[in-house]
Scaffold this motif. Structure first.
Motif, PDB file in Angstrom:
ATOM      1  N   GLY A 156       0.550  -1.182  -0.134  1.00  0.00           N
ATOM      2  CA  GLY A 156       0.138  -0.103  -0.162  1.00  0.00           C
ATOM      3  C   GLY A 156       0.776   1.254   0.095  1.00  0.00           C
ATOM      4  N   ALA A 157       0.019   2.417  -0.196  1.00  0.00           N
ATOM      5  CA  ALA A 157       0.847   3.796  -0.183  1.00  0.00           C
ATOM      6  C   ALA A 157       0.191   4.479   0.850  1.00  0.00           C
ATOM      7  CB  ALA A 157       0.827   4.485  -1.536  1.00  0.00           C
ATOM      8  N   SER A 158      -1.254   4.589   0.963  1.00  0.00           N
ATOM      9  CA  SER A 158      -1.837   5.133   2.150  1.00  0.00           C
ATOM     10  C   SER A 158      -2.061   4.116   3.325  1.00  0.00           C
ATOM     11  CB  SER A 158      -3.055   5.673   1.569  1.00  0.00           C
ATOM     12  OG  SER A 158      -4.186   4.680   1.275  1.00  0.00           O
ATOM     13  N   THR A 159      -1.076   3.635   3.814  1.00  0.00           N
ATOM     14  CA  THR A 159      -1.487   2.474   4.706  1.00  0.00           C
ATOM     15  C   THR A 159      -1.775   3.083   6.126  1.00  0.00           C
ATOM     16  OG1 THR A 159       0.948   2.810   5.201  1.00  0.00           O
ATOM     17  CG2 THR A 159       0.587   0.875   3.887  1.00  0.00           C
ATOM     18  N   MET A 172      -9.246  13.823  -1.815  1.00  0.00           N
ATOM     19  CA  MET A 172      -9.831  12.477  -1.910  1.00  0.00           C
ATOM     20  C   MET A 172      -9.269  11.377  -2.727  1.00  0.00           C
ATOM     21  SD  MET A 172     -13.820  13.012  -0.561  1.00  0.00           S
ATOM     22  CE  MET A 172     -14.102  14.252   1.032  1.00  0.00           C
ATOM     23  N   GLN A 173      -8.925  10.369  -2.349  1.00  0.00           N
ATOM     24  CA  GLN A 173      -8.059   9.342  -2.793  1.00  0.00           C
ATOM     25  C   GLN A 173      -8.870   8.600  -4.206  1.00  0.00           C
ATOM     26  OE1 GLN A 173      -5.358   6.615  -0.494  1.00  0.00           O
ATOM     27  NE2 GLN A 173      -6.935   5.233  -1.081  1.00  0.00           N
ATOM     28  N   GLU A 174     -10.144   8.158  -3.945  1.00  0.00           N
ATOM     29  CA  GLU A 174     -10.716   7.161  -5.024  1.00  0.00           C
ATOM     30  C   GLU A 174     -12.022   7.576  -5.340  1.00  0.00           C
ATOM     31  OE1 GLU A 174     -10.108   3.186  -3.642  1.00  0.00           O
ATOM     32  OE2 GLU A 174      -7.997   3.777  -2.928  1.00  0.00           O
ATOM     33  N   ILE A 180     -15.595  -6.680  -4.908  1.00  0.00           N
ATOM     34  CA  ILE A 180     -14.300  -6.454  -5.063  1.00  0.00           C
ATOM     35  C   ILE A 180     -13.788  -5.113  -5.660  1.00  0.00           C
ATOM     36  CG2 ILE A 180     -14.071  -7.477  -7.117  1.00  0.00           C
ATOM     37  CD1 ILE A 180     -11.398  -9.234  -6.283  1.00  0.00           C
ATOM     38  N   LYS A 181     -12.631  -4.691  -5.147  1.00  0.00           N
ATOM     39  CA  LYS A 181     -11.879  -3.271  -5.279  1.00  0.00           C
ATOM     40  C   LYS A 181     -10.745  -3.714  -6.175  1.00  0.00           C
ATOM     41  CE  LYS A 181     -10.314   0.193  -2.492  1.00  0.00           C
ATOM     42  NZ  LYS A 181     -10.156   1.241  -1.563  1.00  0.00           N
ATOM     43  N   ILE A 182     -10.633  -3.491  -7.607  1.00  0.00           N
ATOM     44  CA  ILE A 182      -9.471  -3.907  -8.300  1.00  0.00           C
ATOM     45  C   ILE A 182      -8.920  -2.932  -9.187  1.00  0.00           C
ATOM     46  CG2 ILE A 182      -9.827  -6.561  -8.225  1.00  0.00           C
ATOM     47  CD1 ILE A 182     -11.499  -6.161 -10.630  1.00  0.00           C
ATOM     48  N   LYS A 226      -2.899  10.134  -2.446  1.00  0.00           N
ATOM     49  CA  LYS A 226      -1.631   9.487  -2.537  1.00  0.00           C
ATOM     50  C   LYS A 226      -1.286   8.634  -3.803  1.00  0.00           C
ATOM     51  CE  LYS A 226       1.012   9.409   1.624  1.00  0.00           C
ATOM     52  NZ  LYS A 226       1.225   8.564   2.894  1.00  0.00           N
ATOM     53  N   HIS A 227      -2.271   8.554  -4.332  1.00  0.00           N
ATOM     54  CA  HIS A 227      -2.041   7.650  -5.803  1.00  0.00           C
ATOM     55  C   HIS A 227      -2.058   8.350  -6.998  1.00  0.00           C
ATOM     56  CE1 HIS A 227      -4.725   4.355  -3.284  1.00  0.00           C
ATOM     57  NE2 HIS A 227      -3.337   4.594  -2.924  1.00  0.00           N
ATOM     58  N   SER A 228      -1.939   9.786  -6.925  1.00  0.00           N
ATOM     59  CA  SER A 228      -1.670  10.532  -8.186  1.00  0.00           C
ATOM     60  C   SER A 228      -0.986  11.826  -7.927  1.00  0.00           C
ATOM     61  CB  SER A 228      -2.884  10.720  -8.912  1.00  0.00           C
ATOM     62  OG  SER A 228      -3.677  11.838  -8.273  1.00  0.00           O
ATOM     63  N   HIS A 271      -7.586  -5.065  -3.537  1.00  0.00           N
ATOM     64  CA  HIS A 271      -6.205  -4.684  -3.993  1.00  0.00           C
ATOM     65  C   HIS A 271      -5.545  -3.854  -3.371  1.00  0.00           C
ATOM     66  CE1 HIS A 271      -6.998  -1.213  -6.743  1.00  0.00           C
ATOM     67  NE2 HIS A 271      -7.805  -1.095  -5.674  1.00  0.00           N
ATOM     68  N   ARG A 272      -4.252  -3.708  -3.469  1.00  0.00           N
ATOM     69  CA  ARG A 272      -3.386  -2.287  -2.897  1.00  0.00           C
ATOM     70  C   ARG A 272      -2.914  -1.542  -4.259  1.00  0.00           C
ATOM     71  NH1 ARG A 272      -2.412  -2.428   2.723  1.00  0.00           N
ATOM     72  NH2 ARG A 272      -2.468  -0.374   2.498  1.00  0.00           N
ATOM     73  N   SER A 273      -2.599  -0.314  -3.753  1.00  0.00           N
ATOM     74  CA  SER A 273      -2.190   0.624  -4.894  1.00  0.00           C
ATOM     75  C   SER A 273      -0.852  -0.141  -5.427  1.00  0.00           C
ATOM     76  CB  SER A 273      -2.118   2.037  -4.269  1.00  0.00           C
ATOM     77  OG  SER A 273      -1.222   2.104  -3.149  1.00  0.00           O
ATOM     78  N   GLY A 274      -0.011  -0.639  -4.643  1.00  0.00           N
ATOM     79  CA  GLY A 274       1.008  -1.353  -5.292  1.00  0.00           C
ATOM     80  C   GLY A 274       0.616  -2.804  -5.449  1.00  0.00           C
TER      81      GLY A 274
HETATM   82  P1  PGA Z   1      -3.284   1.828  -0.425  1.00  0.00           P
HETATM   83  O1  PGA Z   1      -4.777   2.409  -0.677  1.00  0.00           O
HETATM   84  O2  PGA Z   1      -3.304   0.409  -1.243  1.00  0.00           O
HETATM   85  O3  PGA Z   1      -2.293   2.709  -1.166  1.00  0.00           O
HETATM   86  O4  PGA Z   1      -3.135   1.721   1.004  1.00  0.00           O
HETATM   87  C1  PGA Z   1      -5.883   1.829  -0.907  1.00  0.00           C
HETATM   88  C2  PGA Z   1      -7.006   1.915   0.035  1.00  0.00           C
HETATM   89  O5  PGA Z   1      -6.614   2.946   0.690  1.00  0.00           O
HETATM   90  O6  PGA Z   1      -8.035   1.349  -0.120  1.00  0.00           O
END
Ligand code: PGA
Ligand code: ZN
Length: 412
Positions: A38-41, A162-164, A383-385, A154-156, A361-364
């Motif tokens: 992950g990135a936003s762990t 907001m992330q997603e 499922i989040k993919i 954190k993903h872009s 999934h994770r962002s990585g």
């Molecule tokens: P992450 O983000 O894999 O970078 O932690 C995914 C999420 O927050 O759902």
């Protein structure tokens, strides 16, 4: 039956960072798995061991790799590998810490998933069938994909905090149908973004979604609403958000275009939920803001409020959240907890509490499709993919397309 060889190596993930790949052998049978990252762990997640040396800017994972090859490989040879629980118990015991920080959750999970695959193959079962057996579930389901088509946080590199922003083809008739609906809407969105923000704006973020220079969540929600409508899927595709609020919490307030208190965030979410066709919100508040989660869950009773950083796939935190009614959905990430057995246990707790479970999934990510089989095997329906773009994301779509050919039902 005992494992004849266990071997780990360092490979790369979708961001080009090192990660752990593990191979478990029984004679000529092989189970292989790669660990996501992950990135936003969440701060309560199990610990991913990184070397912190010069190589790969501190991110190499050779300590975790060596822990598999030198410590786990020696001990695992005494344990029946068709007993996943016994394998995972051994891993937990060898580590001995509450957050898997000694051997590393990345070492442990790699072994746990590889052994699970090996056992499935020795038993001549599909991975999802074997996971069904482990979880006591026979009601296999092809999950509804939650496709992150606008990436922020954190993903872009965009200014969107907001992330997603995801789409979910809740009314698709099959996964085949769902994949088509998601792909068409994605490409229509690409056209809309190009028209409004220019060609540079169609570059993608870590999860394959676009990362246009948007400032407010409403801009993202408007674009997606328009794309869904233009694609002809109004009412058939719903919107889903993961603000990942821990990432824009400064210790007191939530900092978006301006500073918001918890109360103001609640009002803001209520407004968004009224205005847009939103199915679920994940991590609307930071990971320890129990009050925020609880209040939103009360306020938005018919919506799915999902805990990710809040719960970190951890049975203790899940039990607490169930007792205190903090949310009604679990985001299930195997690497947050570190073993297949514990992840299945976490899912069961949530299902027993009548929550929804969304495998994630994770962002990585990597080419490993384990989570596709996991979602089908436990029958959770969600499922989040990521977007249908980049092979680390598309590999999961493709695995679900394959599994669906075994005549398994789609949806919740
Ligand atoms: P992450 O983000 O894999 O970078 O932690 C995914 C999420 O927050 O759902
Ligand atoms: Zn999340």
């Amino acid at each position: 039956m005992k494992i004849t060889k266990l071997y780990a190596r360092q490979v790369l993930d979708s961001r080009g960072n090192p990660t752990v790949e593990v191979e478990a052998y029984f004679n000529n049978y092989l189970g292989r798995a790669i660990v996501p990252s992950g990135a936003s762990t969440g701060k309560h997640e199990a610990i991913e061991l990184r070397d912190g040396r010069k190589e790969y800017l501190g991110k190499s994972v050779m300590r975790a790799v060596n822990n598999v090859n030198k410590i786990i490989a020696r001990e695992i040879k005494d344990v029946e590998f068709l007993n996943q629980r016994a394998i995972d118990d051994l891993l937990i015991k060898l580590d001995g810490t509450p957050n898997k920080s000694k051997l590393g959750a990345n070492a442990i999970l790699g072994v746990s998933m590889a052994v699970c695959r090996l056992a499935a193959s020795v038993k001549h079962k599909q991975l999802y069938e074997y996971i069904g057996e482990l979880s006591g579930n026979k009601n296999f389901r092809i999950p509804i994909p939650f496709a992150n088509i606008i990436n922020g946080g954190k993903h872009s590199g965009s200014s969107l905090k907001m992330q997603e922003f995801m789409i979910a083809p809740v009314k698709a008739k099959s996964f085949k149908d769902a994949a088509r609906m998601v792909s068409e809407t994605y490409h229509i969105l690409k056209g809309l973004i190009k028209e409004k923000y220019g060609t540079l704006a169609i570059n993608v973020g870590d999860e394959g979604g676009f990362a246009p220079p948007l400032k407010t969540p409403e801009e993202a929600l408007e674009l997606i609403t328009e794309a869904i409508k233009k694609a002809g899927y109004k009412g058939k595709i719903k919107i889903s958000m993961d603000p990942a609020a821990s990432e824009f919490y400064d210790g007191n307030n939530y900092v978006l275009d301006k500073s918001y208190t918890r109360e103001e965030m609640l009002n803001y979410y209520s407004y968004l939920l009224k205005k847009y066709d939103i199915y679920s919100i994940e991590d609307p508040f930071e990971q320890d803001d129990y009050e925020g989660f609880k209040r939103l869950s009360e306020l938005a009773k018919n919506k799915l409020i999902i805990g990710d950083d809040l719960l970190v796939t951890n049975p203790e935190r899940i039990n607490y959240a169930i007792q205190h009614k903090l949310c009604n959905g679990l985001l299930l990430k195997v690497n947050q907890i570190g073993t297949v057995t514990e992840a299945i246990h976490a899912a069961k707790l949530a299902i027993d509490a009548k929550w929804k479970v969304m495998v994630s999934h994770r962002s990585g990510e990597t080419e490993d499709t384990f989570i596709a089989d996991l979602a089908v095997g436990i029958g959770c329906g969600h499922i989040k993919i990521g977007a249908p773009c980049r092979s680390d994301r598309v590999s999961k779509y493709n695995q679900l397309l394959r599994i669906e050919e075994n005549k398994i039902k789609y949806g919740f």
